[in-house]
Motif scaffolding. Sequence first.
Motif, mmCIF file in Angstrom:
data_model
loop_
_atom_site.group_PDB
_atom_site.id
_atom_site.type_symbol
_atom_site.label_atom_id
_atom_site.label_comp_id
_atom_site.label_asym_id
_atom_site.label_seq_id
_atom_site.Cartn_x
_atom_site.Cartn_y
_atom_site.Cartn_z
ATOM 1 N N SER A 93 0.794 -1.226 0.000
ATOM 2 C CA SER A 93 0.000 0.000 0.000
ATOM 3 C C SER A 93 0.829 1.280 0.000
ATOM 4 O O SER A 93 0.259 2.373 -0.114
ATOM 5 C CB SER A 93 -0.922 0.009 1.237
ATOM 6 N N LEU A 94 2.132 1.169 0.147
ATOM 7 C CA LEU A 94 3.002 2.351 0.169
ATOM 8 C C LEU A 94 3.652 2.561 -1.188
ATOM 9 O O LEU A 94 4.009 1.594 -1.855
ATOM 10 C CB LEU A 94 4.085 2.187 1.234
ATOM 11 N N PRO A 95 3.835 3.822 -1.604
ATOM 12 C CA PRO A 95 3.318 5.039 -0.969
ATOM 13 C C PRO A 95 1.813 5.175 -1.210
ATOM 14 O O PRO A 95 1.286 4.659 -2.192
ATOM 15 C CB PRO A 95 4.098 6.151 -1.663
ATOM 16 N N PHE A 96 1.136 5.904 -0.322
ATOM 17 C CA PHE A 96 -0.316 5.999 -0.394
ATOM 18 C C PHE A 96 -0.813 6.728 -1.634
ATOM 19 O O PHE A 96 -1.829 6.354 -2.203
ATOM 20 C CB PHE A 96 -0.856 6.747 0.829
ATOM 21 N N GLY A 97 -0.134 7.774 -2.042
ATOM 22 C CA GLY A 97 -0.727 8.676 -3.018
ATOM 23 C C GLY A 97 -1.797 9.520 -2.340
ATOM 24 O O GLY A 97 -1.785 9.704 -1.125
ATOM 25 N N LYS A 98 -2.745 10.026 -3.099
ATOM 26 C CA LYS A 98 -3.778 10.903 -2.556
ATOM 27 C C LYS A 98 -4.943 10.062 -2.042
ATOM 28 O O LYS A 98 -5.663 9.435 -2.817
ATOM 29 C CB LYS A 98 -4.269 11.889 -3.615
ATOM 30 N N ILE A 99 -5.108 10.020 -0.733
ATOM 31 C CA ILE A 99 -6.208 9.299 -0.092
ATOM 32 C C ILE A 99 -6.764 10.171 1.032
ATOM 33 O O ILE A 99 -6.061 11.001 1.595
ATOM 34 C CB ILE A 99 -5.767 7.932 0.474
ATOM 35 N N PRO A 100 -8.044 9.973 1.398
ATOM 36 C CA PRO A 100 -8.624 10.786 2.466
ATOM 37 C C PRO A 100 -8.105 10.407 3.849
ATOM 38 O O PRO A 100 -7.924 11.273 4.707
ATOM 39 C CB PRO A 100 -10.127 10.524 2.343
#
Length: 246
Positions: free
Chosen positions: A171-178
């Motif tokens: 899951s890393l890096p997340f990028g744009k997530i809430p």
Amino acid sequence: MSSRLSISVVLATYKGAPWLNAQLDSIADQLWVGDELIISCDGGLSEDLEIAERFAKAHPDLRIRILSGPGLGVVRNFEFALSQARREIIVFCDQDDVWKPGKLDLYRHGFREENVMAMLHDASICDADLHVIEPSFYQSHGSKEGFWNNLLRNSMIGCCMAVRKEVVDASLPFGKIPMHDQFLGLQAYRMGKVVFSPKNCLDYRRHGNNASSLKSSSLQNQIQWRLQLIGALLRHSVPKQKAKSR
């Protein structure tokens, strides 16, 4: 697989001084030899750092790593701290809650089942002074299991959740997530089994300055956040040996 799973507790702080001592004290007796506690103090705030350093000095038998966070908010602070975690099971920790005895034992037992990728437990919702407002987060929130249920209405709050390191690695890096916890919980569903335990292991403190909110957001924000989550899920593949149909 080892019968004694090792744990990384990942604690992200930001202006957490009023509550941090109580949270750290509730963690200390639950850590075993081989476990680690990572404390990422966002923005290098001196008071949080001082509390963390005093705690580490008072517990020389514990493996404690104190880091200076990136100063970019709660999601990036957790992303940074999670990238430093090295143990098999990763437990999320907020600065303002208080753990009940047996929280880590619940995870140690539950993750013995190899296909379990994430575990959650119930919590008591409390005010700033830890007076119980709602005895069950599950009941108050109407929590439901399942990938689609938690994409539409999230029940996977990080303070009540742990995941395998494989989930973080995928899951890393997340990028744009809430928010990091919902994304990682959904990733866990893609990789295997997610367990909602009925055990209450946390006093979930709500004091008006929490990084997360229990209030409903606008429809526009809800749609935008779910599109961000879907985009992040599409960008992050999961290991084929763990992937499963839902």
